[in-house]
Design a protein around this motif. Structure first.
Motif, short mmCIF file in Angstrom:
data_model
loop_
_atom_site.label_atom_id
_atom_site.label_comp_id
_atom_site.label_asym_id
_atom_site.label_seq_id
_atom_site.Cartn_x
_atom_site.Cartn_y
_atom_site.Cartn_z
N ASP A 171 34.52 -68.12 -33.89
CA ASP A 171 35.45 -68.52 -32.84
C ASP A 171 35.25 -67.70 -31.56
OD1 ASP A 171 36.56 -70.46 -34.42
OD2 ASP A 171 38.28 -69.26 -35.05
N ILE A 172 35.23 -66.37 -31.68
CA ILE A 172 35.08 -65.57 -30.48
C ILE A 172 33.65 -65.66 -29.95
CG2 ILE A 172 34.53 -63.40 -31.62
CD1 ILE A 172 36.71 -63.96 -28.44
N THR A 173 32.67 -65.89 -30.83
CA THR A 173 31.31 -66.10 -30.35
C THR A 173 31.24 -67.34 -29.46
OG1 THR A 173 30.30 -65.02 -32.26
CG2 THR A 173 28.92 -66.57 -31.06
N ALA A 174 31.98 -68.38 -29.82
CA ALA A 174 32.00 -69.59 -29.00
C ALA A 174 32.64 -69.31 -27.64
CB ALA A 174 32.76 -70.70 -29.73
N VAL A 175 33.69 -68.52 -27.61
CA VAL A 175 34.31 -68.17 -26.33
C VAL A 175 33.36 -67.29 -25.51
CG1 VAL A 175 36.25 -66.98 -25.23
CG2 VAL A 175 36.64 -68.38 -27.26
N ASN A 176 32.66 -66.38 -26.17
CA ASN A 176 31.67 -65.56 -25.46
C ASN A 176 30.58 -66.44 -24.85
OD1 ASN A 176 33.08 -63.31 -26.31
ND2 ASN A 176 31.66 -62.80 -27.97
N ALA A 177 30.18 -67.47 -25.56
CA ALA A 177 29.19 -68.41 -25.02
C ALA A 177 29.73 -69.12 -23.80
CB ALA A 177 28.80 -69.42 -26.10
N ALA A 178 31.00 -69.53 -23.86
CA ALA A 178 31.64 -70.19 -22.72
C ALA A 178 31.66 -69.26 -21.51
CB ALA A 178 33.06 -70.61 -23.09
N PHE A 179 31.95 -67.99 -21.75
CA PHE A 179 31.95 -67.01 -20.66
C PHE A 179 30.56 -66.89 -20.04
CE2 PHE A 179 30.65 -62.61 -19.77
CZ PHE A 179 31.35 -62.39 -18.59
N ALA A 180 29.53 -66.79 -20.86
CA ALA A 180 28.16 -66.65 -20.35
C ALA A 180 27.78 -67.85 -19.50
CB ALA A 180 27.18 -66.47 -21.51
N LEU A 181 28.09 -69.05 -19.97
CA LEU A 181 27.77 -70.26 -19.20
C LEU A 181 28.58 -70.30 -17.90
CD1 LEU A 181 27.53 -73.06 -21.92
CD2 LEU A 181 25.70 -71.67 -20.93
N ALA A 182 29.84 -69.92 -17.96
CA ALA A 182 30.67 -69.93 -16.76
C ALA A 182 30.11 -68.99 -15.71
CB ALA A 182 32.10 -69.53 -17.12
N LEU A 183 29.68 -67.82 -16.14
CA LEU A 183 29.16 -66.83 -15.20
C LEU A 183 27.89 -67.33 -14.52
CD1 LEU A 183 29.61 -63.98 -14.08
CD2 LEU A 183 28.19 -63.11 -15.95
N VAL A 184 26.97 -67.88 -15.29
CA VAL A 184 25.71 -68.32 -14.69
C VAL A 184 25.91 -69.56 -13.82
CG1 VAL A 184 24.33 -67.27 -16.51
CG2 VAL A 184 24.97 -69.69 -16.70
N GLU A 185 26.85 -70.43 -14.21
CA GLU A 185 27.11 -71.62 -13.38
C GLU A 185 27.90 -71.26 -12.13
OE1 GLU A 185 28.83 -74.82 -15.60
OE2 GLU A 185 27.12 -74.97 -16.98
N ARG A 186 28.78 -70.32 -12.23
CA ARG A 186 29.57 -69.89 -11.07
C ARG A 186 28.66 -69.38 -9.95
NH1 ARG A 186 35.15 -68.10 -10.64
NH2 ARG A 186 35.48 -66.36 -9.22
N HIS A 187 27.51 -68.80 -10.34
CA HIS A 187 26.59 -68.23 -9.36
C HIS A 187 25.27 -68.99 -9.28
CE1 HIS A 187 29.14 -64.73 -8.53
NE2 HIS A 187 29.46 -64.80 -9.80
#
Length: 253
Positions: A171-187
């Motif tokens: 579960d938290i690994t999936a949220v960590n993945a979402a964070f990583a994608l959000a960061l790279v897409e944000r920039h």
């Protein structure tokens, strides 16, 4: 910017990070760098009356990521000095607002602190990524997510709930993945063919109760300068979405 390294580590990465940071930003308070022996505590910033402390493991302080890690922590310090809501909001207050009267698994309650740190990291890295190339960060994110996916508990015996690393549970690994994608897409750092998307897809498959795309949108869409109330609401919403709405079952309060 006053930076002093305390401990058996070369000061060069920290002074180099300070020089780069000072091209666009500055810190009013002095920074003390404390090198720790515990390899599991990579880096974290602490704030005291009139100074900051950058805590870093000896392993991290001597790694190729030392300068980038220091720059990231300097960014956290800058957010703290400017009283950015992401760095002044009490997570305990948010947990009270989001979860009072609800039954939440203990592991998910612990993970809420990590999610709050992700939101702080988004704002710190808005600074970091305006100053330095993202090459090492991308390699780091990819490596961390790949390790977490490979190290996930087996479907037959998900009993390792005491671990709080990225690989603690799907579960938290999936949220960590979402964070990583959000960061790279944000920039705008990668295109959709980057391996991060493949690892995130696997993480999402392992955690069917966590909507990776929805959490990615929450992290990615954080506004640059939120009011205190807007930020509190965003953190309450994401906390509730994870702890309550992503497949929680009755458990200890």
């Amino acid at each position: 910017m006053d930076v002093r390294v305390l401990g058996a580590a070369a000061p060069d990465p920290f002074l180099s990070a300070a020089d780069l940071f000072e091209t666009e930003y500055d810190l009013e308070w002095p920074v003390r760098v404390r090198v720790r022996d515990d390899p599991d505590e990579r880096t974290w910033a602490a704030h005291y009356d009139g100074h900051h402390v950058l805590n870093i493991s000896r392993q991290a302080a001597t790694s190729v990521m030392a300068r980038e890690l220091a720059l990231h922590e300097f960014a956290h310090m800058a957010r703290y000095e400017e009283s950015h809501p992401s760095h002044t909001q009490s997570i305990d207050e948010v947990l009270f607002l989001a979860l009072t009267g609800r039954s939440v698994e203990r592991r998910k309650l612990a993970h809420c602190y990590q999610i709050a740190n992700h939101m702080k990291d988004i704002y710190a890295d808005d600074i970091t990524l305006s100053l330095a190339p993202a090459t090492k960060l991308l390699t780091f994110l990819e490596s961390q997510l790949a390790t977490a996916v490979a190290d996930r508990p087996s479907a037959a015996g998900r009993t390792d709930w005491t671990r709080l690393t990225a690989a603690a549970d799907p579960d938290i690994t999936a949220v960590n993945a979402a964070f990583a994608l959000a960061l790279v897409e944000r920039h705008d750092l990668v295109d959709p063919t980057h391996p991060l998307y493949d690892f995130a897809a696997v993480a999402g498959d392992d955690a069917p109760d966590v909507d990776v795309d929805a959490f990615k949108r929450r992290f990615k869409s954080l506004v640059t300068n939120p009011s205190e109330s807007d930020y509190r609401k965003a953190l309450v919403d994401v906390t509730r979405a994870y702890a309550v709405h992503s497949g929680s079952s009755p458990a200890a309060d």
